[in-house]
Enzyme design. Structure first.
Site, PDB file in Angstrom:
ATOM      1  N   LYS A  69       5.912  -1.372 -11.163  1.00 27.49           N
ATOM      2  CA  LYS A  69       5.888  -0.505 -12.350  1.00 27.49           C
ATOM      3  C   LYS A  69       7.266  -0.378 -13.009  1.00 27.49           C
ATOM      4  O   LYS A  69       7.373  -0.224 -14.212  1.00 27.49           O
ATOM      5  CB  LYS A  69       5.352   0.880 -11.986  1.00 27.49           C
ATOM      6  CG  LYS A  69       3.882   0.860 -11.564  1.00 27.49           C
ATOM      7  CD  LYS A  69       3.368   2.256 -11.322  1.00 27.49           C
ATOM      8  CE  LYS A  69       1.980   2.225 -10.736  1.00 27.49           C
ATOM      9  NZ  LYS A  69       1.392   3.559 -10.605  1.00 27.49           N
ATOM     10  N   ASP A 105      -0.841   7.421 -16.617  1.00 27.78           N
ATOM     11  CA  ASP A 105      -1.119   8.399 -15.557  1.00 27.78           C
ATOM     12  C   ASP A 105      -1.253   9.827 -16.104  1.00 27.78           C
ATOM     13  O   ASP A 105      -2.080  10.600 -15.629  1.00 27.78           O
ATOM     14  CB  ASP A 105      -0.013   8.361 -14.487  1.00 27.78           C
ATOM     15  CG  ASP A 105      -0.181   7.165 -13.567  1.00 27.78           C
ATOM     16  OD1 ASP A 105      -1.292   6.587 -13.520  1.00 27.78           O
ATOM     17  OD2 ASP A 105       0.797   6.790 -12.892  1.00 27.78           O
TER      18      ASP A 105
END
Ligand code: ATR
Length: 285
Positions: A69, A105
């Site tokens: 990420k 998220d």
């Protein structure tokens, strides 16, 4: 399959346990769209070069998972505000030859609460967050975006302090001794630690001081009902499980790559749960 149908994938190392293919393939089928979604296991030494030359991968975009990420974040030509704040990218898309990165998220966490406990952010404006890792960062950012104040508790206080400093005065760090007092004032309690995960110890917390209207949520989703959520349910509190966040965070990527905004449905939930149960069986064999 059509020659030019969009191809997407989840990229990680390892990546075989990712549920993302189940989710996206279900949506491709449901909406009868041409396209594909695969798993791509990327060796660490090849990661940076892969993201830097993503336009020659043949993919329109991808989900990025552990441990890439941050690598993806640094290789994107442009990132959205959430990715910038979190320092991590979990969704990429190619647009006019440029690699755009986002982090879904926050969207996933909020979407899950909005559908699992509608009006949760009107009950009160104070939250407790347990943990200070990457997941906590996204959760804190999401709660702040809805105007809540966050009380942060973490085993390693210093790590909580670093997270709080990133976000300013809306986040306060506490010692665990303060938990019973703060619990009296909160409208939502979020566990972002691995407590309660299968094979891990349960979270030992007395929820009795919490107001009866409060919501308890866990980002752990194996098991679906963690000991914390079971405790909250027995106390009559509203609960939201962690699977919702996993499903909702997938929405923006699918829309970017395949051009249709998908829905999180009971059918999708049951398909993913079935797959998890299947894994468990195989694990036991
Ligand atoms: P993620 O990115 O998924 O959030 P992480 O960065 O490893 O994962 O963070 C895990 C969180 O769970 C941390 O807040 C961690 O506490 P520390 O910062 O003190 O390490 C917390 N955690 C994990 N195992 C724990 C345990 N046995 N007791 C207390 N806290 C724990």
């Amino acid at each position: 399959m059509m020659e030019n149908a969009p191809r997407a994938a989840v990229i990680g190392w390892p990546v075989k346990h990712s549920r993302s293919p189940i989710i996206h393939r279900h949506w491709l089928k449901t909406y009868d769209l041409a396209g594909s979604y695969d798993r791509l296991a990327l060796e660490p030494e090849k990661a940076e070069a892969f993201f830097r030359s993503f336009s020659s991968s043949g993919l329109v975009g991808a989900n990025v998972t552990i441990p890439y990420k941050e690598t993806a974040f640094s290789c994107c030509d442009e990132v959205d505000e959430t990715a910038r704040v979190l320092g991590a990218v979990n969704t990429i898309v190619l647009k006019d030859g440029r690699l755009l990165g986002s982090n879904t998220d926050e969207f996933g966490f909020l979407g899950s609460l909005d559908s699992g406990a509608p009006g949760w952010d009107e009950i009160g404006k104070t939250a407790i967050v347990l943990g200070a890792g990457g997941a906590a960062r996204a959760v804190v950012w999401a709660l702040l975006s809805r105007g809540l104040t966050v009380h942060l508790f973490n085993r390693t206080r210093k790590r909580a302090k670093v997270l709080a400093d990133r976000f300013g005065s809306g986040v306060q760090v506490h010692e665990f001794d303060d938990l019973p007092t703060i619990l009296k004032t909160v409208s939502i309690f979020v566990n972002t630690t691995s407590f309660g995960m299968e094979g891990q110890p349960a979270l030992d917390v007395d929820l009795s001081p919490m107001p009866g209207s409060a919501v308890v949520t866990d980002i752990v989703y194996v098991p679906l009902e963690t000991p914390l959520l079971a405790l909250a349910r027995h106390r009559g509190l509203q609960t939201v499980d962690g699977l919702g966040m996993l499903l909702h965070q997938a929405i923006p990527g699918f829309e970017l790559w395949f051009g249709h905004r998908p829905q999180v449905t009971a059918e999708l939930r049951s398909i993913v749960l079935e797959d998890m149960a299947w894994d468990e069986k195989l694990g036991e064999a």
